[in-house]
Scaffold this motif. Structure first.
Motif, PDB file in Angstrom:
ATOM      1  N   UNK A  31      45.859  44.101  55.467  1.00  0.00           N
ATOM      2  CA  UNK A  31      44.461  43.911  55.064  1.00  0.00           C
ATOM      3  C   UNK A  31      44.335  43.111  53.780  1.00  0.00           C
ATOM      4  N   UNK A  32      45.265  43.358  52.847  1.00  0.00           N
ATOM      5  CA  UNK A  32      45.210  42.714  51.532  1.00  0.00           C
ATOM      6  C   UNK A  32      46.581  42.149  51.195  1.00  0.00           C
ATOM      7  N   UNK A  33      46.608  40.882  50.814  1.00  0.00           N
ATOM      8  CA  UNK A  33      47.827  40.231  50.328  1.00  0.00           C
ATOM      9  C   UNK A  33      47.610  39.861  48.870  1.00  0.00           C
ATOM     10  N   UNK A  34      48.491  40.363  48.021  1.00  0.00           N
ATOM     11  CA  UNK A  34      48.452  40.004  46.600  1.00  0.00           C
ATOM     12  C   UNK A  34      49.695  39.177  46.295  1.00  0.00           C
ATOM     13  N   UNK A  35      49.497  37.858  46.151  1.00  0.00           N
ATOM     14  CA  UNK A  35      50.580  36.933  45.829  1.00  0.00           C
ATOM     15  C   UNK A  35      50.848  36.990  44.327  1.00  0.00           C
ATOM     16  N   UNK A  36      51.657  37.963  43.946  1.00  0.00           N
ATOM     17  CA  UNK A  36      51.886  38.245  42.537  1.00  0.00           C
ATOM     18  C   UNK A  36      53.185  37.651  42.004  1.00  0.00           C
ATOM     19  N   UNK A  37      54.165  37.431  42.861  1.00  0.00           N
ATOM     20  CA  UNK A  37      55.477  36.978  42.399  1.00  0.00           C
ATOM     21  C   UNK A  37      55.381  35.654  41.655  1.00  0.00           C
ATOM     22  N   UNK A  38      56.101  35.553  40.555  1.00  0.00           N
ATOM     23  CA  UNK A  38      56.084  34.309  39.796  1.00  0.00           C
ATOM     24  C   UNK A  38      57.083  34.363  38.657  1.00  0.00           C
ATOM     25  N   UNK A  39      57.424  33.201  38.139  1.00  0.00           N
ATOM     26  CA  UNK A  39      58.324  33.100  36.994  1.00  0.00           C
ATOM     27  C   UNK A  39      57.760  32.078  36.016  1.00  0.00           C
ATOM     28  N   UNK A  40      58.314  32.074  34.811  1.00  0.00           N
ATOM     29  CA  UNK A  40      57.887  31.108  33.798  1.00  0.00           C
ATOM     30  C   UNK A  40      59.015  30.133  33.507  1.00  0.00           C
TER      31      UNK A  40
ATOM     32  N   UNK B 206      43.026  36.014  60.605  1.00  0.00           N
ATOM     33  CA  UNK B 206      42.122  35.183  61.406  1.00  0.00           C
ATOM     34  C   UNK B 206      41.810  35.867  62.734  1.00  0.00           C
ATOM     35  N   UNK B 207      42.831  36.411  63.374  1.00  0.00           N
ATOM     36  CA  UNK B 207      42.626  37.104  64.654  1.00  0.00           C
ATOM     37  C   UNK B 207      41.686  38.296  64.511  1.00  0.00           C
ATOM     38  N   UNK B 208      41.805  39.009  63.390  1.00  0.00           N
ATOM     39  CA  UNK B 208      40.985  40.215  63.181  1.00  0.00           C
ATOM     40  C   UNK B 208      39.646  39.898  62.519  1.00  0.00           C
ATOM     41  N   UNK B 209      39.509  38.628  62.078  1.00  0.00           N
ATOM     42  CA  UNK B 209      38.303  38.178  61.367  1.00  0.00           C
ATOM     43  C   UNK B 209      37.984  39.069  60.155  1.00  0.00           C
ATOM     44  N   UNK B 210      39.034  39.358  59.411  1.00  0.00           N
ATOM     45  CA  UNK B 210      38.877  40.061  58.142  1.00  0.00           C
ATOM     46  C   UNK B 210      40.178  39.961  57.347  1.00  0.00           C
ATOM     47  N   UNK B 211      40.035  39.956  56.041  1.00  0.00           N
ATOM     48  CA  UNK B 211      41.214  39.891  55.197  1.00  0.00           C
ATOM     49  C   UNK B 211      40.851  39.562  53.764  1.00  0.00           C
ATOM     50  N   UNK B 212      41.805  39.805  52.883  1.00  0.00           N
ATOM     51  CA  UNK B 212      41.573  39.624  51.457  1.00  0.00           C
ATOM     52  C   UNK B 212      42.880  39.149  50.822  1.00  0.00           C
ATOM     53  N   UNK B 213      42.836  38.001  50.174  1.00  0.00           N
ATOM     54  CA  UNK B 213      44.012  37.449  49.507  1.00  0.00           C
ATOM     55  C   UNK B 213      43.702  37.277  48.021  1.00  0.00           C
ATOM     56  N   UNK B 214      44.633  37.750  47.201  1.00  0.00           N
ATOM     57  CA  UNK B 214      44.526  37.615  45.747  1.00  0.00           C
ATOM     58  C   UNK B 214      45.720  36.789  45.277  1.00  0.00           C
ATOM     59  N   UNK B 215      45.458  35.709  44.588  1.00  0.00           N
ATOM     60  CA  UNK B 215      46.523  34.845  44.076  1.00  0.00           C
ATOM     61  C   UNK B 215      46.641  34.991  42.562  1.00  0.00           C
ATOM     62  N   UNK B 216      47.872  35.089  42.089  1.00  0.00           N
ATOM     63  CA  UNK B 216      48.095  35.217  40.649  1.00  0.00           C
ATOM     64  C   UNK B 216      48.170  33.834  39.999  1.00  0.00           C
TER      65      UNK B 216
END
Length: 257
Positions: A84-93, A129-139
Protein backbone atom coordinates in the motif's frame (compact mmCIF):
# COMPACT_ATOMS: atom_id res chain seq x y z
CA UNK A 1 -4.17 3.32 14.17
CA UNK A 2 -3.74 5.53 11.12
CA UNK A 3 -2.12 2.79 9.04
CA UNK A 4 -4.16 -0.18 10.23
CA UNK A 5 -3.71 -3.22 7.93
CA UNK A 6 -1.59 -1.23 5.48
CA UNK A 7 1.39 -3.07 3.98
CA UNK A 8 4.41 -0.77 3.96
CA UNK A 9 7.87 -1.21 2.44
CA UNK A 10 10.62 1.05 3.76
CA UNK A 11 14.01 0.82 2.06
CA UNK A 12 17.10 1.47 4.13
CA UNK A 13 15.19 0.87 7.36
CA UNK A 14 17.93 -0.85 9.33
CA UNK A 15 18.85 2.33 11.21
CA UNK A 16 18.31 6.06 11.55
CA UNK A 17 15.25 7.63 9.97
CA UNK A 18 14.19 4.37 8.34
CA UNK A 19 14.15 2.46 11.62
CA UNK A 20 12.33 5.23 13.51
CA UNK A 21 9.72 5.43 10.76
CA UNK A 22 9.24 1.67 10.68
CA UNK A 23 8.66 1.52 14.44
CA UNK A 24 6.17 4.40 14.32
CA UNK A 25 4.30 2.93 11.35
CA UNK A 26 4.06 -0.45 13.10
CA UNK A 27 2.65 1.24 16.20
CA UNK A 28 0.02 2.78 13.92
CA UNK A 29 -1.06 -0.66 12.69
CA UNK A 30 1.00 -1.17 9.54
CA UNK A 31 2.59 -4.44 8.47
CA UNK A 32 6.22 -3.63 7.69
CA UNK A 33 8.67 -4.90 5.13
CA UNK A 34 12.08 -3.90 6.45
CA UNK A 35 14.78 -3.61 3.78
CA UNK A 36 18.48 -2.94 4.25
CA UNK A 37 21.86 -4.04 2.95
CA UNK A 38 22.83 -4.98 6.50
CA UNK A 39 21.13 -8.16 7.69
CA UNK A 40 22.14 -7.40 11.26
CA UNK A 41 20.61 -3.91 11.22
CA UNK A 42 17.47 -5.00 9.39
CA UNK A 43 16.78 -7.88 11.75
CA UNK A 44 17.37 -5.58 14.72
CA UNK A 45 14.62 -3.28 13.40
CA UNK A 46 12.27 -6.24 13.00
CA UNK A 47 13.03 -7.41 16.53
CA UNK A 48 12.35 -3.94 17.96
CA UNK A 49 8.99 -3.84 16.17
CA UNK A 50 7.97 -7.32 17.29
CA UNK A 51 8.93 -6.60 20.90
CA UNK A 52 6.39 -3.78 20.84
CA UNK A 53 3.68 -6.02 19.39
CA UNK A 54 4.05 -4.98 15.75
CA UNK A 55 4.29 -7.06 12.59
CA UNK A 56 7.38 -6.96 10.39
CA UNK A 57 9.58 -9.06 8.13
CA UNK A 58 13.10 -8.39 6.87
CA UNK A 59 14.18 -8.78 3.25
CA UNK A 60 17.80 -8.10 2.40
CA UNK A 61 18.22 -6.49 -1.02
CA UNK A 62 20.39 -3.94 -2.80
CA UNK A 63 18.06 -1.23 -4.12
CA UNK A 64 20.44 -0.55 -7.03
CA UNK A 65 20.07 -4.07 -8.46
CA UNK A 66 16.94 -4.80 -10.46
CA UNK A 67 16.89 -8.56 -9.88
CA UNK A 68 17.17 -8.16 -6.11
CA UNK A 69 14.50 -5.46 -5.97
CA UNK A 70 12.08 -7.47 -8.11
CA UNK A 71 12.64 -10.54 -5.94
CA UNK A 72 12.07 -8.45 -2.81
CA UNK A 73 8.75 -7.10 -4.08
CA UNK A 74 7.58 -10.58 -5.08
CA UNK A 75 8.56 -12.06 -1.70
CA UNK A 76 6.96 -9.21 0.22
CA UNK A 77 3.72 -9.52 -1.73
CA UNK A 78 3.60 -13.29 -1.25
CA UNK A 79 4.07 -12.95 2.52
CA UNK A 80 2.07 -9.85 3.40
CA UNK A 81 -0.05 -8.97 0.35
CA UNK A 82 -0.02 -6.04 -2.04
CA UNK A 83 2.07 -3.04 -0.97
CA UNK A 84 0.00 0.00 0.00
CA UNK A 85 2.82 2.39 0.89
CA UNK A 86 6.37 2.55 -0.47
CA UNK A 87 8.85 4.77 1.34
CA UNK A 88 12.00 5.18 -0.77
CA UNK A 89 14.24 6.06 2.14
CA UNK A 90 17.57 4.42 1.28
CA UNK A 91 20.33 6.85 0.42
CA UNK A 92 23.95 7.82 0.97
CA UNK A 93 25.95 11.04 0.97
CA UNK A 94 29.15 12.10 -0.75
CA UNK A 95 31.34 14.85 0.63
CA UNK A 96 33.68 17.13 -1.33
CA UNK A 97 33.75 19.88 -3.97
CA UNK A 98 32.98 18.71 -7.48
CA UNK A 99 36.54 18.87 -8.84
CA UNK A 100 37.82 16.64 -6.04
CA UNK A 101 35.17 13.92 -6.31
CA UNK A 102 36.26 10.60 -7.74
CA UNK A 103 34.20 9.18 -10.57
CA UNK A 104 33.61 6.11 -8.40
CA UNK A 105 32.06 8.17 -5.59
CA UNK A 106 29.94 10.19 -8.03
CA UNK A 107 28.59 7.03 -9.65
CA UNK A 108 27.87 5.36 -6.30
CA UNK A 109 25.90 8.29 -4.86
CA UNK A 110 23.95 8.75 -8.11
CA UNK A 111 23.25 5.03 -8.27
CA UNK A 112 21.97 4.65 -4.71
CA UNK A 113 20.07 7.93 -4.40
CA UNK A 114 18.42 7.91 -7.82
CA UNK A 115 18.31 4.30 -8.98
CA UNK A 116 17.34 3.36 -5.43
CA UNK A 117 14.13 5.34 -5.95
CA UNK A 118 13.58 4.23 -9.55
CA UNK A 119 13.79 0.46 -9.06
CA UNK A 120 11.53 -0.04 -6.01
CA UNK A 121 8.97 2.29 -7.59
CA UNK A 122 9.20 0.47 -10.91
CA UNK A 123 8.35 -2.90 -9.36
CA UNK A 124 5.71 -1.68 -6.89
CA UNK A 125 3.80 0.59 -9.25
CA UNK A 126 2.21 -2.16 -11.42
CA UNK A 127 0.34 -3.61 -8.45
CA UNK A 128 -0.71 -0.11 -7.33
CA UNK A 129 -1.96 0.62 -10.85
CA UNK A 130 -3.92 -2.64 -10.92
CA UNK A 131 -5.56 -1.85 -7.57
CA UNK A 132 -5.99 1.85 -8.44
CA UNK A 133 -4.57 2.92 -5.11
CA UNK A 134 -1.17 3.52 -3.60
CA UNK A 135 1.12 5.93 -1.82
CA UNK A 136 4.80 6.58 -2.54
CA UNK A 137 7.07 8.73 -0.38
CA UNK A 138 10.48 9.71 -1.76
CA UNK A 139 13.33 10.90 0.43
CA UNK A 140 14.72 14.13 -0.94
CA UNK A 141 16.47 16.79 1.16
CA UNK A 142 16.46 20.52 1.81
CA UNK A 143 19.70 20.54 -0.17
CA UNK A 144 17.52 20.13 -3.26
CA UNK A 145 16.54 23.77 -2.70
CA UNK A 146 19.64 25.37 -1.13
CA UNK A 147 23.37 25.34 -1.68
CA UNK A 148 25.66 23.71 0.87
CA UNK A 149 29.43 23.53 0.80
CA UNK A 150 31.02 20.24 -0.31
CA UNK A 151 27.73 18.51 -1.15
CA UNK A 152 27.65 18.74 -4.95
CA UNK A 153 26.78 15.14 -5.81
CA UNK A 154 24.35 14.74 -2.91
CA UNK A 155 22.58 17.95 -3.92
CA UNK A 156 22.37 16.82 -7.54
CA UNK A 157 20.73 13.53 -6.60
CA UNK A 158 18.29 14.95 -4.09
CA UNK A 159 17.25 17.64 -6.55
CA UNK A 160 16.64 14.88 -9.07
CA UNK A 161 14.49 12.97 -6.57
CA UNK A 162 12.32 16.04 -6.00
CA UNK A 163 11.88 16.57 -9.75
CA UNK A 164 11.13 12.86 -10.21
CA UNK A 165 8.49 13.02 -7.47
CA UNK A 166 6.59 15.76 -9.29
CA UNK A 167 6.71 13.96 -12.64
CA UNK A 168 5.67 10.65 -11.09
CA UNK A 169 2.67 12.34 -9.56
CA UNK A 170 1.47 13.59 -12.93
CA UNK A 171 1.85 10.13 -14.45
CA UNK A 172 0.11 8.19 -11.70
CA UNK A 173 -2.58 10.55 -10.43
CA UNK A 174 -5.13 8.92 -12.80
CA UNK A 175 -4.61 5.66 -10.88
CA UNK A 176 -5.28 7.22 -7.48
CA UNK A 177 -1.62 6.96 -6.52
CA UNK A 178 -0.10 9.77 -4.49
CA UNK A 179 3.62 10.62 -4.69
CA UNK A 180 5.18 13.11 -2.28
CA UNK A 181 8.67 13.94 -1.02
CA UNK A 182 10.23 14.52 2.37
CA UNK A 183 12.88 17.25 2.60
CA UNK A 184 14.70 16.95 5.92
CA UNK A 185 17.39 19.31 7.09
CA UNK A 186 20.31 18.01 9.12
CA UNK A 187 19.07 15.12 11.23
CA UNK A 188 21.16 13.60 14.02
CA UNK A 189 21.45 10.07 12.64
CA UNK A 190 24.32 7.56 12.99
CA UNK A 191 25.58 8.79 9.61
CA UNK A 192 25.84 12.39 10.84
CA UNK A 193 27.48 11.26 14.07
CA UNK A 194 30.12 9.38 12.07
CA UNK A 195 30.59 12.39 9.79
CA UNK A 196 31.28 14.59 12.81
CA UNK A 197 33.80 12.12 14.21
CA UNK A 198 35.61 11.76 10.90
CA UNK A 199 35.52 15.38 9.73
CA UNK A 200 36.29 17.36 12.88
CA UNK A 201 39.10 17.13 15.41
CA UNK A 202 36.46 18.05 17.98
CA UNK A 203 33.04 16.54 17.07
CA UNK A 204 31.31 18.83 19.56
CA UNK A 205 32.74 21.86 17.77
CA UNK A 206 31.45 20.45 14.49
CA UNK A 207 28.02 19.90 16.00
CA UNK A 208 27.97 23.50 17.24
CA UNK A 209 28.81 24.72 13.73
CA UNK A 210 25.97 22.73 12.19
CA UNK A 211 23.53 23.92 14.84
CA UNK A 212 24.19 27.50 13.80
CA UNK A 213 22.58 26.76 10.41
CA UNK A 214 19.29 25.94 12.11
CA UNK A 215 16.79 28.62 13.15
CA UNK A 216 15.73 26.06 15.76
CA UNK A 217 19.25 26.11 17.22
CA UNK A 218 19.42 22.33 17.16
CA UNK A 219 19.45 19.38 14.80
CA UNK A 220 16.40 17.32 14.06
CA UNK A 221 15.96 13.77 15.28
CA UNK A 222 14.89 10.71 13.27
CA UNK A 223 11.56 10.78 15.07
CA UNK A 224 10.83 14.24 13.64
CA UNK A 225 11.08 12.89 10.10
CA UNK A 226 9.18 9.73 11.02
CA UNK A 227 6.18 11.76 12.15
CA UNK A 228 6.21 13.70 8.88
CA UNK A 229 6.40 10.42 6.95
CA UNK A 230 3.41 9.12 8.91
CA UNK A 231 1.42 12.17 7.87
CA UNK A 232 2.21 11.55 4.20
CA UNK A 233 1.49 7.82 4.51
CA UNK A 234 -1.89 8.37 6.14
CA UNK A 235 -5.18 9.63 4.76
CA UNK A 236 -4.61 12.87 6.67
CA UNK A 237 -2.54 14.06 3.68
CA UNK A 238 -4.94 12.81 1.01
CA UNK A 239 -4.99 16.21 -0.75
CA UNK A 240 -1.20 16.42 -1.01
CA UNK A 241 0.09 15.35 -4.41
CA UNK A 242 3.59 15.88 -5.80
CA UNK A 243 4.44 18.04 -2.80
CA UNK A 244 7.67 18.63 -0.88
CA UNK A 245 7.33 18.51 2.91
CA UNK A 246 10.09 20.34 4.80
CA UNK A 247 11.37 19.12 8.19
CA UNK A 248 14.43 21.31 8.51
CA UNK A 249 14.41 23.52 11.60
CA UNK A 250 14.12 26.60 9.39
CA UNK A 251 17.19 26.05 7.19
CA UNK A 252 15.49 26.44 3.83
CA UNK A 253 13.50 29.60 4.31
CA UNK A 254 15.22 31.34 7.21
CA UNK A 255 18.54 32.93 8.01
CA UNK A 256 19.89 34.33 11.24
CA UNK A 257 20.78 38.03 11.19
Amino acid sequence: MRLEKKVVLITGSGSGIGRSTAKLFAAEGAKLIINDLSKEDGEATVQAIREEGGEAIFIQADVTKADEVEAMINEATDKLGAIDVLFNNAGISGVGPLHELSEELWDRVVNVNMKGVFLPSKYVLPQMIDRKQGNIINMSSTIAEIGLMNRAVYAATKGAVLALTKSMQVDYAPYNIRVNALLPGTILTPFVENYLKNSYDDPEEGLATIRKRQLSGDLGRPEDVARAALFLASDESKFMMGSPLYIDGGVTFGKMA
